[in-house]
Every structure is written in structure tokens, then in C-alpha cells.
Scaffold this motif. Structure first.
Motif, PDB file in Angstrom:
ATOM      1  N   THR A   1      -2.957   6.067   8.677  1.00 37.22           N
ATOM      2  CA  THR A   1      -2.189   5.316   7.768  1.00 37.22           C
ATOM      3  C   THR A   1      -0.945   4.557   8.466  1.00 37.22           C
ATOM      4  OG1 THR A   1      -1.155   7.256   7.046  1.00 37.22           O
ATOM      5  CG2 THR A   1      -2.839   6.490   5.689  1.00 37.22           C
TER       6      THR A   1
ATOM      7  N   MET B   1      -0.335   8.908  -7.863  1.00 33.81           N
ATOM      8  CA  MET B   1       0.014   7.674  -7.550  1.00 33.81           C
ATOM      9  C   MET B   1       1.520   7.382  -8.292  1.00 33.81           C
ATOM     10  SD  MET B   1      -3.272   5.434  -7.320  1.00 33.81           S
ATOM     11  CE  MET B   1      -2.595   4.082  -7.171  1.00 33.81           C
TER      12      MET B   1
ATOM     13  N   TRP C   1      -5.842   5.157   3.106  1.00 32.07           N
ATOM     14  CA  TRP C   1      -4.907   5.909   2.911  1.00 32.07           C
ATOM     15  C   TRP C   1      -5.475   7.074   1.889  1.00 32.07           C
ATOM     16  CZ3 TRP C   1       0.373   3.433   3.461  1.00 32.07           C
ATOM     17  CH2 TRP C   1       1.264   4.513   3.835  1.00 32.07           C
ATOM     18  N   VAL C   2      -6.034   6.455   1.011  1.00 37.18           N
ATOM     19  CA  VAL C   2      -6.666   7.590  -0.040  1.00 37.18           C
ATOM     20  C   VAL C   2      -7.878   8.338   0.868  1.00 37.18           C
ATOM     21  CG1 VAL C   2      -8.374   7.840  -2.094  1.00 37.18           C
ATOM     22  CG2 VAL C   2      -6.120   6.249  -2.032  1.00 37.18           C
TER      23      VAL C   2
ATOM     24  N   ALA D   1      -3.538  -5.120   1.252  1.00 34.09           N
ATOM     25  CA  ALA D   1      -2.843  -3.742   0.723  1.00 34.09           C
ATOM     26  C   ALA D   1      -4.110  -2.892   0.011  1.00 34.09           C
ATOM     27  CB  ALA D   1      -2.066  -4.164  -0.466  1.00 34.09           C
ATOM     28  N   THR D   2      -5.201  -3.545  -0.647  1.00 33.29           N
ATOM     29  CA  THR D   2      -6.416  -2.792  -0.944  1.00 33.29           C
ATOM     30  C   THR D   2      -6.804  -2.133   0.267  1.00 33.29           C
ATOM     31  OG1 THR D   2      -6.628  -4.477  -2.852  1.00 33.29           O
ATOM     32  CG2 THR D   2      -8.446  -2.922  -2.320  1.00 33.29           C
TER      33      THR D   2
ATOM     34  N   ALA E   1       2.220   2.037  -3.475  1.00 40.68           N
ATOM     35  CA  ALA E   1       1.275   2.163  -4.394  1.00 40.68           C
ATOM     36  C   ALA E   1       0.741   3.702  -4.110  1.00 40.68           C
ATOM     37  CB  ALA E   1       0.096   1.260  -4.287  1.00 40.68           C
ATOM     38  N   VAL E   2       0.216   4.099  -2.850  1.00 43.34           N
ATOM     39  CA  VAL E   2      -0.419   5.060  -2.705  1.00 43.34           C
ATOM     40  C   VAL E   2       0.265   6.087  -1.574  1.00 43.34           C
ATOM     41  CG1 VAL E   2      -2.697   4.533  -3.360  1.00 43.34           C
ATOM     42  CG2 VAL E   2      -2.113   4.222  -0.865  1.00 43.34           C
TER      43      VAL E   2
ATOM     44  N   ALA F   1       0.917  -1.079  -0.013  1.00 43.03           N
ATOM     45  CA  ALA F   1      -0.100  -0.032   0.036  1.00 43.03           C
ATOM     46  C   ALA F   1       1.074   1.231   0.084  1.00 43.03           C
ATOM     47  CB  ALA F   1      -0.887  -0.158   1.330  1.00 43.03           C
ATOM     48  N   ASP F   2       2.009   1.147   0.684  1.00 42.68           N
ATOM     49  CA  ASP F   2       2.849   2.723   0.823  1.00 42.68           C
ATOM     50  C   ASP F   2       3.607   2.553  -0.515  1.00 42.68           C
ATOM     51  OD1 ASP F   2       4.324   4.493   1.987  1.00 42.68           O
ATOM     52  OD2 ASP F   2       5.973   3.384   2.637  1.00 42.68           O
TER      53      ASP F   2
ATOM     54  N   THR G   1      -5.945  -1.314   2.983  1.00 41.67           N
ATOM     55  CA  THR G   1      -5.007  -0.153   3.368  1.00 41.67           C
ATOM     56  C   THR G   1      -4.808   1.094   2.533  1.00 41.67           C
ATOM     57  OG1 THR G   1      -3.583  -1.949   4.687  1.00 41.67           O
ATOM     58  CG2 THR G   1      -2.528   0.301   4.456  1.00 41.67           C
ATOM     59  N   SER G   2      -4.908   0.612   1.081  1.00 34.00           N
ATOM     60  CA  SER G   2      -4.818   1.848   0.255  1.00 34.00           C
ATOM     61  C   SER G   2      -5.988   2.574   0.239  1.00 34.00           C
ATOM     62  CB  SER G   2      -4.587   1.211  -1.211  1.00 34.00           C
ATOM     63  OG  SER G   2      -3.353   0.500  -1.164  1.00 34.00           O
TER      64      SER G   2
END
Length: 266
Positions: free
Chosen positions: A183, A109, A162-163, A155-156, A78-79, A75-76, A158-159
Motif C-alpha cells: 500500500t 471504512m 489495499w483491501v 484510487a479504485t 476511503a480504506v 484511496a487512503d 489502489t483501494s
């Protein structure tokens, strides 16, 4: 499809530029791995003094830690660039991105992809491999599929968190600290069984910020053990559905934030 091709070419250029200096890349990735390993050291030190933590033994906690580490690292990667969103807004550079005929979120991103962040995921993967080698999880096709899917689903989730939390920056000038609480804070809360937290924090992690679905509930399914809290059995297989809901919520929050943005006046 044309936009996807543009973003893939941008990502390719970012990857090539960082791999052009392999020693520098290796040292940066090692630094990220050491940072991630700090939490692992804490867990091992704790288990040098106790037999169980929140009702889970050392290998069971390390299984949760492994999933959480991989999920957060991906996730980190990606975003994680959204951490710079307040700067993009404050300097007016976001207006430049909005003027381009491309989606804003994909531009952000791909703006500063940092491969060194894979060092965090690598530590989680190594820990997960060691735990699985100890025979803590029964080797069945169902468990193999769960082991492969859990980091991607985590990861999805967490992302999405994040968003959604970084979108606060469109309303608060320095919203980065608020976002970091959810996050980077989730990195800590997902690495332990939720049984170690108090009732109000458990409810927050399960139902408001679905961090418990990143690693805790999938780990229960892999270990084939009852939930010490007596939560519904179906929750251990609900992570994919939670990921879909989290992405939809994050998309709605992001869209509302973009509509709220009035520009920096530059």
C-alpha cells in the motif's frame, strides 16, 4: 439501500465532528500535505542534476506524480482505516462488528474516516494543475476526460490493492507490515515512470500488482508518446478494465478471509 443510509449518516457524523475544530483540521491536513510533498522535493532535487529520468523529463514525471498523489490520497481516505484491522482482530472488537446487521468492510471504512488525508491528494492536484498549465498535455476533449477519470480509476485500483493486502491480517497476526509494503510502497512506485525500475520489478508493477495503471500508462496516453519499453499501445487505455478486475479480485480475497476468520474467542 437502508444500509447505505446508515453508512452515510455515520460518515456525516464523522465529517461534522472533524470540521467542528477547523484549526485542528487545517493543521492536520497541512501535516499530511507536507508529508506528501517530501517525495515532490526528491523529484525536484533529482531534476536539478539530470535532464531526464527513465526517459521522461521533469514535467512528464510530475504529471505521473500528480496522478499518483491524488489517487493515493483518495484511496487512503476511503480504506486507510484498514491499517487498524490487526488491532480489531487482536482485541476481539471485530467480533462486535460481525454481530451487527451491516457489511463488515463498510463498517471498517466508516469507523475512523480522517479528512486530513485529503492533504495528500491536494498536493497531487496542485502539481497536476501546474503541469497542465505548462501546456504539456494537448487540450482535447479526450484528454480532459482522461484527466478527470484517471485519479478516480487510480484510487479504485489502489483501494483494491489495499483491501486485498490487508486481508492478510486474517491469516497473519501482524500482517500490517506485509500490507504496508504494497500500500504505502505503491505510493513510491506509482509516482515514477516504471522505466526507472529493474525488469523483475516492472513485471511485478504491471502484471501482479497493477500499480503501473494508476498513473504511468494514463500519463503516456495524455502525453501521446510511445512507451520506451515497447509495451502494447492498448495498455495506456486499459486502466478502467484493470480497476474492475482489481476490485473483483479484492472482493474474492476479502470474502475468503472473512470465511477463514474463526473469531478471537472473546
Amino acid at each position: 439501500m437502508a444500509d447505505l443510509g446508515v453508512h452515510l449518516r455515520i460518515l456525516g457524523s464523522r465529517v461534522r465532528s472533524q470540521l467542528a475544530y477547523p484549526v485542528s483540521f487545517g493543521l492536520d491536513a497541512l501535516g499530511q500535505a507536507i508529508a506528501q510533498a517530501n517525495e515532490l522535493a526528491v523529484i525536484l532535487i533529482v531534476f536539478a542534476q539530470v535532464e531526464s529520468l527513465g526517459g521522461f523529463n521533469r514535467d512528464e514525471v510530475l504529471l505521473i506524480y500528480g496522478f499518483a498523489g491524488i489517487s493515493f490520497g483518495l484511496a487512503d481516505l476511503a480504506v486507510g482505516q484498514l491499517d487498524d484491522l490487526p488491532r480489531w482482530i487482536r482485541t476481539g472488537e471485530l467480533d462486535v462488528l460481525l454481530a451487527r446487521p451491516l457489511g463488515l468492510l463498510p463498517q471498517l471504512m466508516t469507523s475512523d474516516l480522517q479528512l486530513r488525508r485529503l492533504g495528500r491528494a491536494a498536493v497531487g492536484a496542485i502539481v497536476l494543475a501546474v503541469v497542465l498549465a505548462h501546456g504539456e498535455v494537448e487540450p482535447t476533449p479526450q484528454n480532459a476526460l482522461l484527466v478527470l477519470c484517471t485519479p478516480l480509476v487510480g484510487a479504485t485500483i489502489t483501494s483494491a490493492i489495499w483491501v486485498a493486502t490487508c486481508s492478510v491480517s486474517f491469516w497473519v497476526v501482524e500482517g500490517r507490515e506485509v500490507a504496508n509494503a504494497f500500500t504505502y510502497g505503491s505510493q513510491l512506485t506509482t509516482a515514477y515512470p516504471i522505466t526507472v525500475f529493474g525488469p523483475w520489478l516492472r513485471r511485478l508493477l504491471c502484471y501482479a500488482v497493477p500499480s503501473a495503471f494508476v498513473a504511468y500508462f494514463p500519463a503516456l496516453a495524455l502525453l501521446d508518446r510511445p512507451d520506451p519499453l515497447g509495451l502494447p499501445h492498448a495498455l495506456r487505455y486499459a486502466a478502467p478494465l484493470v480497476a474492475v478486475v482489481a476490485v473483483l479480485v479484492a472482493a474474492l480475497v476479502w470474502r475468503a478471509a472473512i470465511r477463514h476468520y474463526q473469531g478471537a474467542g472473546s
